[in-house]
Design an enzyme around this catalytic site. Structure first.
Site, PDB file in Angstrom:
ATOM      1  N   ASP A 260       0.816  -1.219   0.000  1.00  0.00           N
ATOM      2  CA  ASP A 260       0.000   0.000   0.000  1.00  0.00           C
ATOM      3  C   ASP A 260       0.848   1.267   0.000  1.00  0.00           C
ATOM      4  O   ASP A 260       0.688   2.136   0.862  1.00  0.00           O
ATOM      5  CB  ASP A 260      -0.955  -0.010   1.200  1.00  0.00           C
ATOM      6  CG  ASP A 260      -1.862  -1.226   1.201  1.00  0.00           C
ATOM      7  OD1 ASP A 260      -2.098  -1.789   0.122  1.00  0.00           O
ATOM      8  OD2 ASP A 260      -2.330  -1.619   2.283  1.00  0.00           O
TER       9      ASP A 260
ATOM     10  N   HIS B 122      -3.706  -1.821  -4.087  1.00  0.00           N
ATOM     11  CA  HIS B 122      -4.821  -0.866  -4.207  1.00  0.00           C
ATOM     12  C   HIS B 122      -4.382   0.035  -5.356  1.00  0.00           C
ATOM     13  O   HIS B 122      -3.676   1.025  -5.138  1.00  0.00           O
ATOM     14  CB  HIS B 122      -4.964  -0.021  -2.932  1.00  0.00           C
ATOM     15  CG  HIS B 122      -5.585  -0.737  -1.777  1.00  0.00           C
ATOM     16  ND1 HIS B 122      -6.901  -1.123  -1.768  1.00  0.00           N
ATOM     17  CD2 HIS B 122      -5.084  -1.104  -0.579  1.00  0.00           C
ATOM     18  CE1 HIS B 122      -7.188  -1.702  -0.608  1.00  0.00           C
ATOM     19  NE2 HIS B 122      -6.098  -1.723   0.130  1.00  0.00           N
TER      20      HIS B 122
ATOM     21  N   ASP C 211      -7.254  -5.331  -4.442  1.00  0.00           N
ATOM     22  CA  ASP C 211      -8.192  -5.197  -3.317  1.00  0.00           C
ATOM     23  C   ASP C 211      -9.166  -4.050  -3.604  1.00  0.00           C
ATOM     24  O   ASP C 211      -9.172  -3.031  -2.927  1.00  0.00           O
ATOM     25  CB  ASP C 211      -7.344  -4.940  -2.057  1.00  0.00           C
ATOM     26  CG  ASP C 211      -8.143  -4.868  -0.777  1.00  0.00           C
ATOM     27  OD1 ASP C 211      -9.360  -5.093  -0.810  1.00  0.00           O
ATOM     28  OD2 ASP C 211      -7.519  -4.572   0.263  1.00  0.00           O
TER      29      ASP C 211
ATOM     30  N   LYS D  76     -12.513  -3.941  -3.546  1.00  0.00           N
ATOM     31  CA  LYS D  76     -13.729  -3.847  -2.720  1.00  0.00           C
ATOM     32  C   LYS D  76     -14.894  -3.209  -3.494  1.00  0.00           C
ATOM     33  O   LYS D  76     -15.464  -2.195  -3.094  1.00  0.00           O
ATOM     34  CB  LYS D  76     -13.478  -3.058  -1.423  1.00  0.00           C
ATOM     35  CG  LYS D  76     -12.480  -3.737  -0.490  1.00  0.00           C
ATOM     36  CD  LYS D  76     -12.416  -3.051   0.861  1.00  0.00           C
ATOM     37  CE  LYS D  76     -11.407  -3.664   1.802  1.00  0.00           C
ATOM     38  NZ  LYS D  76      -9.988  -3.405   1.461  1.00  0.00           N
TER      39      LYS D  76
ATOM     40  N   ALA E 290     -18.562  -2.413  -4.734  1.00  0.00           N
ATOM     41  CA  ALA E 290     -19.735  -2.284  -3.863  1.00  0.00           C
ATOM     42  C   ALA E 290     -20.919  -1.626  -4.570  1.00  0.00           C
ATOM     43  O   ALA E 290     -21.672  -0.890  -3.944  1.00  0.00           O
ATOM     44  CB  ALA E 290     -19.360  -1.473  -2.621  1.00  0.00           C
TER      45      ALA E 290
ATOM     46  N   GLY F  88     -24.595  -4.587 -10.331  1.00  0.00           N
ATOM     47  CA  GLY F  88     -23.870  -5.445 -11.266  1.00  0.00           C
ATOM     48  C   GLY F  88     -23.352  -4.727 -12.501  1.00  0.00           C
ATOM     49  O   GLY F  88     -22.185  -4.894 -12.884  1.00  0.00           O
TER      50      GLY F  88
ATOM     51  N   TYR G  28      -4.877  -5.626  14.943  1.00  0.00           N
ATOM     52  CA  TYR G  28      -3.971  -6.683  14.500  1.00  0.00           C
ATOM     53  C   TYR G  28      -4.012  -7.897  15.417  1.00  0.00           C
ATOM     54  O   TYR G  28      -4.138  -7.774  16.634  1.00  0.00           O
ATOM     55  CB  TYR G  28      -2.521  -6.174  14.464  1.00  0.00           C
ATOM     56  CG  TYR G  28      -2.256  -5.145  13.404  1.00  0.00           C
ATOM     57  CD1 TYR G  28      -2.428  -5.442  12.057  1.00  0.00           C
ATOM     58  CD2 TYR G  28      -1.828  -3.867  13.751  1.00  0.00           C
ATOM     59  CE1 TYR G  28      -2.185  -4.484  11.083  1.00  0.00           C
ATOM     60  CE2 TYR G  28      -1.575  -2.914  12.777  1.00  0.00           C
ATOM     61  CZ  TYR G  28      -1.755  -3.226  11.454  1.00  0.00           C
ATOM     62  OH  TYR G  28      -1.510  -2.283  10.488  1.00  0.00           O
TER      63      TYR G  28
ATOM     64  N   ARG H 282       1.654  -2.894   6.413  1.00  0.00           N
ATOM     65  CA  ARG H 282       2.685  -2.062   7.027  1.00  0.00           C
ATOM     66  C   ARG H 282       3.682  -2.846   7.858  1.00  0.00           C
ATOM     67  O   ARG H 282       4.843  -2.445   7.969  1.00  0.00           O
ATOM     68  CB  ARG H 282       2.000  -0.979   7.893  1.00  0.00           C
ATOM     69  CG  ARG H 282       1.361   0.117   7.047  1.00  0.00           C
ATOM     70  CD  ARG H 282       0.390   0.969   7.844  1.00  0.00           C
ATOM     71  NE  ARG H 282      -0.860   0.262   8.094  1.00  0.00           N
ATOM     72  CZ  ARG H 282      -1.901   0.770   8.756  1.00  0.00           C
ATOM     73  NH1 ARG H 282      -1.813   2.008   9.245  1.00  0.00           N
ATOM     74  NH2 ARG H 282      -3.008   0.072   8.919  1.00  0.00           N
TER      75      ARG H 282
HETATM   76  O1  S5P Z   1     -11.107  -6.076   6.820  1.00  0.00           O
HETATM   77  C1  S5P Z   1     -10.160  -5.706   6.136  1.00  0.00           C
HETATM   78  C2  S5P Z   1     -10.104  -5.989   4.759  1.00  0.00           C
HETATM   79  C3  S5P Z   1      -8.986  -5.611   4.046  1.00  0.00           C
HETATM   80  S1  S5P Z   1      -8.861  -6.163   2.424  1.00  0.00           S
HETATM   81  N1  S5P Z   1      -9.117  -5.048   6.707  1.00  0.00           N
HETATM   82  C4  S5P Z   1      -8.016  -4.644   5.991  1.00  0.00           C
HETATM   83  O2  S5P Z   1      -7.100  -4.085   6.588  1.00  0.00           O
HETATM   84  N2  S5P Z   1      -7.952  -4.889   4.639  1.00  0.00           N
HETATM   85  C5  S5P Z   1      -6.798  -4.427   3.823  1.00  0.00           C
HETATM   86  O3  S5P Z   1      -5.626  -5.099   4.289  1.00  0.00           O
HETATM   87  C6  S5P Z   1      -6.517  -2.939   3.913  1.00  0.00           C
HETATM   88  O4  S5P Z   1      -7.177  -2.232   2.879  1.00  0.00           O
HETATM   89  C7  S5P Z   1      -5.011  -2.887   3.753  1.00  0.00           C
HETATM   90  O5  S5P Z   1      -4.665  -2.855   2.376  1.00  0.00           O
HETATM   91  C8  S5P Z   1      -4.508  -4.195   4.324  1.00  0.00           C
HETATM   92  C9  S5P Z   1      -4.015  -4.119   5.752  1.00  0.00           C
HETATM   93  O6  S5P Z   1      -2.903  -3.307   5.842  1.00  0.00           O
HETATM   94  P1  S5P Z   1      -2.025  -3.165   7.177  1.00  0.00           P
HETATM   95  O7  S5P Z   1      -0.981  -2.169   6.794  1.00  0.00           O
HETATM   96  O8  S5P Z   1      -2.910  -2.685   8.269  1.00  0.00           O
HETATM   97  O9  S5P Z   1      -1.453  -4.548   7.444  1.00  0.00           O
END
Ligand code: S5P
Length: 276
Positions: free
Chosen positions: A43, A67, A96, A98, A100, A103, A223, A242
């Protein structure tokens, strides 16, 4: 303790035959071949920088998640190079996006515009909010190309509305659509509750919100560790952003951190199989 979901007792390699979708099969084949259940989410806002991260982490991952709308220098040359790297380093590309919308709109967003996502991304995802038409719209574009789709059944962020009945109905919607195009879920748990691999039904669960250091960020992200995600929650793929590309210490540190997550994720997977 509740009994483990039967799918979590099967090796990835034994699940390949339960899938007809080429992308699902390829993901499981790569996971088995490279001994990795790690997806890295790249990202960063520069496509050139994203390619550098991909070169560093590529050997350790089964999937690279993008993204594409956050790259300031997005171009067809970027996706060409990403596809080339996905073949050379053996990983699947997951945009990714998403989706929404209805169709008709999502079929245009998926095939057209600046990004032409379906032309380069093996896998994408959609919110089930609009109803099953979103799957149909995306399938008209992606299925003939052998692409796969994940539905967002749950989210990692605090206060998510994708819980309870919403999550259950997401699974029901996927089941009704069949597994030719929908291959699994973005979720925090094994949302495919009564799916039985013995009856040939297998879904891929991919979980973001994974970190070995932080517990969350200031914007609601939460996390869990690879062990919590793979063993306790039963997810198949851990998605790390990250925690890997954001690590301090330069190119080698990013490469090392990806390898550290790969080892953690794979150890957890081996431990979950040993519970038999
Ligand atoms: O529920 C979700 C779904 C997705 S796809 N929570 C998320 O964090 N994501 C994605 O996963 C989010 O858009 C990001 O690209 C990645 C998590 O990133 P991090 O830096 O927090 O590990």
């Amino acid at each position: 303790m509740t009994a483990p979901h039967p799918t979590t007792l099967l090796p990835y390699a034994e699940r390949i035959k339960l899938h007809s979708n080429p992308t699902a099969r390829r993901i499981l084949e790569i996971m088995d071949r490279k001994k990795t259940n790690l997806a890295v989410s790249v990202d960063v806002t520069s496509a050139a920088e994203a390619l550098e991260v991909v070169k560093r982490v590529g050997a350790s991952v089964c999937m690279v998640k993008t993204h594409c709308d956050i790259f300031e220098d997005f171009s067809p040359a970027f996706t060409e190079e990403l596809v080339r790297l996905s073949k050379e380093l053996d990983f699947v590309i997951f945009e990714d996006r998403k989706f929404a919308d209805i169709g008709n709109t999502v079929s245009l967003q998926y095939s057209s515009g600046v990004h032409k996502i379906a032309s380069w991304s093996d896998l994408t995802n959609a919110h089930p909010v609009p109803g099953p038409g979103i799957i149909k719209g995306l399938a008209t574009v992606g299925q003939p190309l052998g692409r796969g789709l994940l539905l967002l059944a749950e989210m990692s962020s605090a206060g998510s509305l994708a819980v309870g009945g919403y999550t259950e109905q997401t699974f029901d919607m996927a089941r009704k659509a069949g597994r030719d195009f929908v291959i699994g879920f973005i979720a925090q748990n094994r949302v495919d509750k009564d799916a039985s691999p013995e009856k040939g039904e297998d879904w891929l669960i991919m979980s973001p919100g994974v970190g070995l250091a932080a517990k969350g960020d200031s914007l609601g992200q939460q996390y869990r560790t690879p062990r919590e995600v793979v063993i306790e929650a039963g997810a198949d793929v851990i998605i790390v952003g990250r925690g890997i590309y954001g690590v301090q210490g330069g190119e080698q540190a990013v490469k090392d951190e990806a390898e550290r997550y790969r080892v953690e994720g794979w150890k957890a997977y081996e431990e979950r199989l040993a519970r038999k």
